[in-house]
Design an enzyme around this catalytic site. Structure first.
Site, PDB file in Angstrom:
ATOM      1  N   SER A 149       0.833  -1.200   0.000  1.00  0.00           N
ATOM      2  CA  SER A 149       0.000   0.000   0.000  1.00  0.00           C
ATOM      3  C   SER A 149       0.872   1.257   0.000  1.00  0.00           C
ATOM      4  O   SER A 149       1.622   1.483  -0.952  1.00  0.00           O
ATOM      5  CB  SER A 149      -0.963  -0.050   1.189  1.00  0.00           C
ATOM      6  OG  SER A 149      -1.991   0.894   1.062  1.00  0.00           O
ATOM      7  N   ASP A 225      -9.982  -5.533  -3.792  1.00  0.00           N
ATOM      8  CA  ASP A 225      -9.445  -4.506  -2.908  1.00  0.00           C
ATOM      9  C   ASP A 225     -10.395  -3.307  -2.877  1.00  0.00           C
ATOM     10  O   ASP A 225     -10.726  -2.744  -3.925  1.00  0.00           O
ATOM     11  CB  ASP A 225      -8.070  -4.072  -3.429  1.00  0.00           C
ATOM     12  CG  ASP A 225      -7.280  -3.255  -2.436  1.00  0.00           C
ATOM     13  OD1 ASP A 225      -7.867  -2.351  -1.821  1.00  0.00           O
ATOM     14  OD2 ASP A 225      -6.069  -3.505  -2.302  1.00  0.00           O
ATOM     15  N   HIS A 258      -7.252  -6.133   0.464  1.00  0.00           N
ATOM     16  CA  HIS A 258      -6.115  -5.291   0.841  1.00  0.00           C
ATOM     17  C   HIS A 258      -5.420  -5.787   2.108  1.00  0.00           C
ATOM     18  O   HIS A 258      -4.511  -5.140   2.610  1.00  0.00           O
ATOM     19  CB  HIS A 258      -6.625  -3.849   1.077  1.00  0.00           C
ATOM     20  CG  HIS A 258      -5.567  -2.789   0.986  1.00  0.00           C
ATOM     21  ND1 HIS A 258      -4.982  -2.413  -0.206  1.00  0.00           N
ATOM     22  CD2 HIS A 258      -4.996  -1.999   1.939  1.00  0.00           C
ATOM     23  CE1 HIS A 258      -4.109  -1.444   0.014  1.00  0.00           C
ATOM     24  NE2 HIS A 258      -4.086  -1.183   1.312  1.00  0.00           N
TER      25      HIS A 258
END
Length: 281
Positions: A149, A225, A258
């Protein structure tokens, strides 16, 4: 440079250790974690630097990713720094938001007050931390870098800007085009001001357009995600890499989100990818 051992735990024949030290780059006390595989007791080993995402510390990856088993097999050390400077006097978001300030350093060098006093995560990851690791632990000068991320953004931009410093780069769910997403715009404006020429120095898509030396790259992105379309924008990175002829493999993984479950599923692939480029058979 003095470092202080906080904890040591035996893992898969190697050692997971936490250390603290006074950082010159960040002007505060910092903490990092290191996993030393069993091979490090006999010889120097290469290093994978892992950069975590928003709200994380040095602990998230080491506790949740399940990377130590494969690192022990391959003979790779893993180093995980914190995600931002911390401590009394370190500036934070005035409203305590999760996506700016403490825990959200974005791996850049801030130029806007008051954040310019501490938020130099780029210098810390590129220069200060490797110097500490190579001075105090049985490691070689062979390095790769990875992250998730915000940390995926950091890994990509740092590798693109330092192709002689890292053998390979990988990322899970990276913020691929931060100049064009809410997380990135907020961070860049807060840390760098309104000069978008400065922003371009920390945007993977912008950096890749002009790069002359390639670092092999692997990116995994989950199709489920929640942040895919608004924040991560992998297609922008795919398009630039295709136009540039950049050696990027970007894999869309069906059904994954995620979370660290996603990372734990594919971390072995990433470690073996880096082992190949670190010249580990």
């Amino acid at each position: 440079m003095t470092i202080e051992n906080i904890s040591s735990t035996k893992v898969f024949g190697g050692w997971h250790k936490q250390y603290s030290h006074q950082s010159a780059a960040l002007n505060c006390t910092m903490r990092f974690a290191i996993y030393l595989p069993p091979q490090a007791e006999q010889q120097n080993v290469p290093v994978l630097y892992w950069l975590s995402g928003l709200t994380c510390t040095d602990e998230n990856f080491m506790q949740k990713a399940g990377a130590q088993r494969i690192a022990a097999e391959l003979g790779i050390a893993i180093v995980a720094p914190d995600t931002s400077p911390r401590g009394e006097g370190v500036a934070d978001d005035k409203d305590g938001a999760y996506d700016f300030g403490l825990g959200a350093g974005f791996y850049l060098n801030a130029t806007k007050p008051p954040f310019d006093q501490h938020y130099k995560m780029y210098d810390y990851v590129v220069s200060e931390l490797p110097a500490i690791i190579e001075a105090h632990f049985p490691v070689t000068h062979q390095r790769s870098i990875s992250g998730h991320s915000m940390g995926g953004h950091g890994a990509l931009t740092i590798a693109l800007k330092n192709p002689n410093h890292f053998n390979s780069v990988s990322a899970f769910s990276p913020i691929s085009n931060p100049m064009d997403c809410p997380w990135g715009i907020k961070a860049f404006r807060g840390y760098l001001g309104d000069d978008q020429q400065q922003w371009q120095q920390y945007d993977s898509c912008e950096l890749m357009k002009n790069i002359q030396q390639f670092v092999p790259a692997l990116v995994d992105q989950g199709s489920n995600d929640n942040f895919l379309d608004e924040q991560l924008k992998p297609q922008a990175l795919i398009n630039v890499a295709k136009n540039k002829g950049y050696p990027l493999e970007l894999r869309m993984q069906s059904g994954y989100d995620h979370s660290y479950y996603f990372i734990a599923t594919f971390i072995e692939d990433h470690l073996r990818f880096h082992a190949k480029h670190l010249k580990i058979s």
